[in-house]
Design a protein around this motif. Structure first.
Motif, PDB file in Angstrom:
ATOM      1  N   ASP A  25       0.800  -1.587   0.512  1.00  0.00           N
ATOM      2  CA  ASP A  25       0.180   0.306   0.114  1.00  0.00           C
ATOM      3  C   ASP A  25       0.664   0.923  -0.171  1.00  0.00           C
ATOM      4  N   ALA A  26       2.218   1.348   0.949  1.00  0.00           N
ATOM      5  CA  ALA A  26       2.826   2.213   1.344  1.00  0.00           C
ATOM      6  C   ALA A  26       3.602   2.613  -0.459  1.00  0.00           C
ATOM      7  N   ALA A  27       3.964   1.777  -1.455  1.00  0.00           N
ATOM      8  CA  ALA A  27       4.546   1.622  -2.110  1.00  0.00           C
ATOM      9  C   ALA A  27       4.063   2.281  -3.449  1.00  0.00           C
ATOM     10  N   ASN A  28       2.468   1.922  -3.382  1.00  0.00           N
ATOM     11  CA  ASN A  28       1.302   2.165  -4.509  1.00  0.00           C
ATOM     12  C   ASN A  28       1.281   3.707  -4.008  1.00  0.00           C
ATOM     13  N   LYS A  29       1.298   4.680  -2.863  1.00  0.00           N
ATOM     14  CA  LYS A  29       0.964   5.669  -2.908  1.00  0.00           C
ATOM     15  C   LYS A  29       1.987   6.660  -3.085  1.00  0.00           C
ATOM     16  N   VAL A  30       3.528   6.147  -2.448  1.00  0.00           N
ATOM     17  CA  VAL A  30       4.086   6.701  -3.459  1.00  0.00           C
ATOM     18  C   VAL A  30       4.709   7.087  -4.672  1.00  0.00           C
ATOM     19  N   THR A  31       4.308   6.210  -5.718  1.00  0.00           N
ATOM     20  CA  THR A  31       4.108   5.916  -6.891  1.00  0.00           C
ATOM     21  C   THR A  31       3.038   5.875  -7.560  1.00  0.00           C
ATOM     22  N   GLY A  32       2.024   6.118  -6.809  1.00  0.00           N
ATOM     23  CA  GLY A  32       0.543   6.899  -7.631  1.00  0.00           C
ATOM     24  C   GLY A  32       0.137   5.984  -8.132  1.00  0.00           C
TER      25      GLY A  32
END
Length: 72
Positions: free
Chosen positions: A44-51
């Protein structure tokens, strides 16, 4: 040998002597539950960072790691 080198050797010796028990723990239901929560949070964090631009890759990496820990 420095303290850090000594500690690393002790850790390596411990892992070698207990590798069967460690594998049992890594393949347990409890490990599966914990790893799923951690991996989901990291994904989830990776997806938030990469949009969400790399969501497919994040999912693939998450799933591959999940296969190594737990029993599912």
């Amino acid at each position: 040998m420095s303290g850090l080198d000594d500690l690393a050797k002790q850790a390596g010796d411990f892992v070698e002597q207990n590798k069967d028990k460690i594998q049992e723990v890594l393949k347990s239901e409890q490990a599966e539950d914990i790893s799923d929560k951690v991996l989901d949070s990291v994904a989830d964090a990776a997806n938030k960072v990469t949009g969400g631009k790399h969501a497919d890759t994040v999912k693939d990496v998450r799933d591959n790691i999940d296969k190594s820990v737990g029993n599912q």
